[in-house]
Design an enzyme around this catalytic site. Structure first.
Site, PDB file in Angstrom:
ATOM      1  N   GLU A  35       3.144  -1.779 -10.541  1.00 40.64           N
ATOM      2  CA  GLU A  35       4.436  -2.444 -10.463  1.00 40.64           C
ATOM      3  C   GLU A  35       4.198  -3.882 -10.924  1.00 40.64           C
ATOM      4  OE1 GLU A  35       6.179  -2.173  -6.542  1.00 40.64           O
ATOM      5  OE2 GLU A  35       7.896  -3.351  -7.219  1.00 40.64           O
ATOM      6  N   ARG A 261      -8.310   4.562  -1.620  1.00 42.84           N
ATOM      7  CA  ARG A 261      -8.278   3.214  -2.184  1.00 42.84           C
ATOM      8  C   ARG A 261      -9.650   2.571  -2.090  1.00 42.84           C
ATOM      9  NH1 ARG A 261      -2.868   1.300  -2.090  1.00 42.84           N
ATOM     10  NH2 ARG A 261      -3.447  -0.867  -2.290  1.00 42.84           N
ATOM     11  N   LYS A 271      -1.270  -7.539  -1.897  1.00 43.48           N
ATOM     12  CA  LYS A 271      -0.640  -8.573  -2.730  1.00 43.48           C
ATOM     13  C   LYS A 271       0.066  -9.620  -1.872  1.00 43.48           C
ATOM     14  CE  LYS A 271       0.386  -5.555  -6.538  1.00 43.48           C
ATOM     15  NZ  LYS A 271       1.440  -4.660  -7.003  1.00 43.48           N
TER      16      LYS A 271
HETATM   17  P1  ATP Z   1       1.411  -3.357  -3.456  1.00 38.86           P
HETATM   18  O1  ATP Z   1       1.706  -2.252  -2.486  1.00 38.86           O
HETATM   19  O2  ATP Z   1       0.745  -4.551  -2.869  1.00 38.86           O
HETATM   20  O3  ATP Z   1       2.517  -3.627  -4.409  1.00 38.86           O
HETATM   21  P2  ATP Z   1       0.042  -1.353  -4.915  1.00 38.86           P
HETATM   22  O4  ATP Z   1      -1.261  -0.950  -4.368  1.00 38.86           O
HETATM   23  O5  ATP Z   1       1.175  -0.448  -4.726  1.00 38.86           O
HETATM   24  O6  ATP Z   1       0.257  -2.792  -4.380  1.00 38.86           O
HETATM   25  P3  ATP Z   1       0.606  -1.118  -7.689  1.00 38.86           P
HETATM   26  O7  ATP Z   1       0.624  -2.211  -8.667  1.00 38.86           O
HETATM   27  O8  ATP Z   1       1.862  -0.454  -7.405  1.00 38.86           O
HETATM   28  O9  ATP Z   1      -0.083  -1.738  -6.421  1.00 38.86           O
HETATM   29  O10 ATP Z   1      -0.520  -0.051  -8.016  1.00 38.86           O
HETATM   30  C1  ATP Z   1      -0.816   0.437  -9.288  1.00 38.86           C
HETATM   31  C2  ATP Z   1      -1.836   1.511  -9.143  1.00 38.86           C
HETATM   32  O11 ATP Z   1      -3.044   0.979  -8.638  1.00 38.86           O
HETATM   33  C3  ATP Z   1      -1.408   2.598  -8.192  1.00 38.86           C
HETATM   34  O12 ATP Z   1      -1.708   3.858  -8.747  1.00 38.86           O
HETATM   35  C4  ATP Z   1      -2.212   2.335  -6.973  1.00 38.86           C
HETATM   36  O13 ATP Z   1      -2.446   3.521  -6.271  1.00 38.86           O
HETATM   37  C5  ATP Z   1      -3.488   1.734  -7.555  1.00 38.86           C
HETATM   38  N1  ATP Z   1      -4.160   0.877  -6.593  1.00 38.86           N
HETATM   39  C6  ATP Z   1      -3.664  -0.218  -5.989  1.00 38.86           C
HETATM   40  N2  ATP Z   1      -4.536  -0.727  -5.105  1.00 38.86           N
HETATM   41  C7  ATP Z   1      -5.645   0.067  -5.158  1.00 38.86           C
HETATM   42  C8  ATP Z   1      -6.917   0.071  -4.479  1.00 38.86           C
HETATM   43  N3  ATP Z   1      -7.217  -0.843  -3.550  1.00 38.86           N
HETATM   44  N4  ATP Z   1      -7.790   1.040  -4.789  1.00 38.86           N
HETATM   45  C9  ATP Z   1      -7.503   1.951  -5.723  1.00 38.86           C
HETATM   46  N5  ATP Z   1      -6.340   2.005  -6.389  1.00 38.86           N
HETATM   47  C10 ATP Z   1      -5.406   1.080  -6.117  1.00 38.86           C
HETATM   48 MG    MG Z   2       3.163  -0.407  -5.242  1.00 41.93          MG
END
Ligand code: ATP
Ligand code: MG
Length: 561
Positions: A35, A261, A271
């Site tokens: 996102e 994760r 974030k």
């Molecule tokens: P937030 O919830 O803080 O917005 P998010 O984890 O949903 O963050 P996105 O930008 O939506 O972040 O994630 C993009 C991709 O990265 C998704 O497929 C998510 O599952 C993956 N991702 C995010 N954080 C991690 C992590 N710590 N380890 C592995 N994959 C991750």
């Molecule tokens: Mg997200």
């Protein structure tokens, strides 16, 4: 790109099985779907290596899809940084796509669900809807709007799109099962009204799809085969499949696969919390070298190759765990050991005057040049000339007036080696007004040029040095953990309670050999005996300590047996 120890894991097994069975006609297509509401961090690096790595390994493609379905939090600036950071990590998306490009198709499919009697407009507010959902072992309650006629739903949904209703007054919900054991299936929200300007679609839309409604459908539109995400979406999988099953789609549908994760000790990847550190000034910005963002790690000097190797070699599983940050650092050290040039720099200078150093005809101290290897790990990096003269600086901690036990470095009356130059013996010491050593006097042995005595006598210590007249002044930032505890927030529930107030120490009086001035911005060099240091990309003369030289990870593993 070739990675060491290309992984084998349950996702790759699944992909292999699908290939063997010809499930997608031999195709492998993944996507990385951030996102655009913030900067990428080390956790995203893990997802990127999984998504791009699997596509690459099986001859498939991986697209970047911006999951831009929430106009309130998303910005073009983030989109651009995401693209740049993926490139820096070493990957190139086959295509750059946006969920917002599918808004019209998603709308059409929502109408299709309404026509099938599988979606309805609900006038309840979000709190009511959430309460209706019940809980685990607690029955859900059907909304009074659930029985609206198809005609009424079609009319209301069209009017939602047309902007007739205020934010929060209506949603579109899927009509599934209010007593489903999986909460995601209890009539989930598909659309909400939001009169807000989207960074790409502007004011075209005032209804926006939820993650669940947008995600699988976007995968299907793009013909993704394996939609890989993190474990928190595990319970959403039945809904992912349900939506796809209701739509007029080809038989071969994308499959969602979840993995754990990446979490690191002494680090947070939320974030929201990272934003707080930026906003309250704990760090200088998203690219502060202490931040676990890709921009921060990059400024700190972490090589992309080390991040890729770490993310790949730790493996991919369905078990949540926290990796030791020392393990990541050892990948960084391993990579930098082979790539970085060696230089000498003194962080806490102490004057060292060689009293028997010769002068030339004009009475000036003689200058000698020593040829020094740039990188013992890579002969192709060649050698450089380092100037030596009678006025030098050494590290304060390499001299002791009263040497503690096992201190083999310089003290009055002892001979040590100045790396690559001469053997010197300290003869006396001057003090400043506070009584601290301010200048050490020494003599050198002219017969030891290059650092070895012709009579074979040994010294116990070799020290780095810089010739004062040739020194290049630099500023050095040393870093400690951003969070003092291994699991930030474990005790209080709030990670930010564990922020280390002393995570940075700036040293402004450091002196380095002249060659350091030629370091290109962003490059990492090894300061001998001190660690790896990254030249700041924007501020000439500023160096960030990337990591020290000691492999703490090896020590941790040894302790564990
Ligand atoms: P937030 O919830 O803080 O917005 P998010 O984890 O949903 O963050 P996105 O930008 O939506 O972040 O994630 C993009 C991709 O990265 C998704 O497929 C998510 O599952 C993956 N991702 C995010 N954080 C991690 C992590 N710590 N380890 C592995 N994959 C991750
Ligand atoms: Mg997200």
């Amino acid at each position: 790109m070739t990675e060491t120890g290309a992984a084998n894991d349950f996702i790759r097994d699944r992909v292999r099985t699908d290939l063997e069975q010809g499930t997608y006609g031999g195709r492998v297509q993944t996507r990385f779907p951030p996102e655009p509401n913030g900067y990428l961090h080390i956790g995203h690096a893990k997802a990127i290596t999984v998504d791009f790595g699997i596509a690459e390994q099986f001859g498939g493609i991986c697209n970047l899809r911006l999951d831009d379905t929430n106009p309130d939090t998303e910005e073009a600036e983030y989109f651009e940084s995401i693209l740049e950071d993926i490139g820096w990590l070493g990957y190139t998306p086959a295509s750059v796509l946006h969920a917002s490009d599918y808004f019209e198709q998603l709308y059409t499919w929502a109408v299709h669900l309404i026509e099938k009697g599988l979606a309805y407009v609900d006038d309840s507010d979000i709190e009511t809807i959430s309460a209706q959902r019940g809980g685990f072992g607690k029955a859900g309650v059907e909304s009074p709007y659930r029985t609206r006629s198809i005609e009424e739903n079609l009319d209301l949904f069209a009017r939602m799109r047309a902007g007739e209703f205020a934010d929060g007054t209506k949603v579109l919900r899927a009509k599934i099962d209010m007593n489903h054991e999986n909460m995601s299936m209890r009539d989930p929200v598909m659309y909400r009204v939001r009169h807000s300007t989207h960074f790409r679609t502007g004011d075209t839309w005032c209804i926006y799809p939820t993650y669940d409604w947008a995600h699988g459908q976007s995968d299907a539109i793009e013909k993704v085969t394996h939609s890989i995400c993190t474990l928190e979406f595990d319970t959403h999988r039945p809904l992912y499949d349900w939506y796809l099953a209701q739509l007029p789609l080809p038989a071969e549908k994308p499959v969602q696969i979840e993995f754990a994760r990446l979490e690191l000790t002494h680090t947070v990847t939320s974030k929201r919390r990272l934003a707080k550190l930026v906003n309250d000034g704990t760090v200088d910005g998203w690219d502060d070298p202490r931040m676990p963002t890709l921009r921060g790690l990059r400024r700190r000097g972490y090589p992309a190759a080390a991040l890729r190797a770490f993310c790949t070699e730790i493996g991919t599983t369905r078990t949540n765990s926290r990796q030791n940050i020392e393990a990541l650092e050892s990948y960084v050290r391993r990579e930098l050991n082979t790539t970085s040039l060696r230089r000498m720099a003194v962080l806490h200078p102490l004057r060292l005057v060689i009293d028997n150093w010769p002068t030339d005809a004009e009475g000036n101290p003689v200058v000698e040049y020593f040829e020094v290897t740039n990188n013992p790990e890579n002969p192709a990096d060649g050698t450089r000339q380092v100037a030596f003269s009678g006025e030098l600086v050494i590290e304060q901690e390499d001299f002791a007036e009263v040497p503690p036990p096992k201190f083999f470095r310089l003290t009055v009356g002892r001979e040590v080696r100045l790396r690559g130059a001469y053997l010197v013996t300290a003869t006396s010491v001057e003090h400043d007004t506070a009584g601290n050593p301010s200048c050490v006097h020494a003599t050198y042995d002219p017969a030891t040029r290059g650092g070895d005595a012709p009579d074979g006598r040994k010294v116990k210590s070799t020290m780095h040095w810089v010739s004062t007249a040739h020194a290049h002044p630099i500023t050095v930032a040393l870093y400690d953990r951003l969070f003092v505890t291994e699991v930030p927030g474990e005790a209080t529930g709030e990670a930010l309670d564990d922020v280390n107030p002393n995570s940075r120490e700036v040293l402004t009086d450091c002196l380095a050999e002249a060659a350091l001035a030629q370091t290109p911005p962003g490059d990492v060099v090894q300061f001998e005996r001190l660690g790896y240091f990254a030249a700041d990309p924007d501020h000439p003369g500023l160096f960030h300590r990337t990591v020290g030289l000691r492999d703490e990870w090896a020590a941790i593993q040894k302790r564990r047996g």
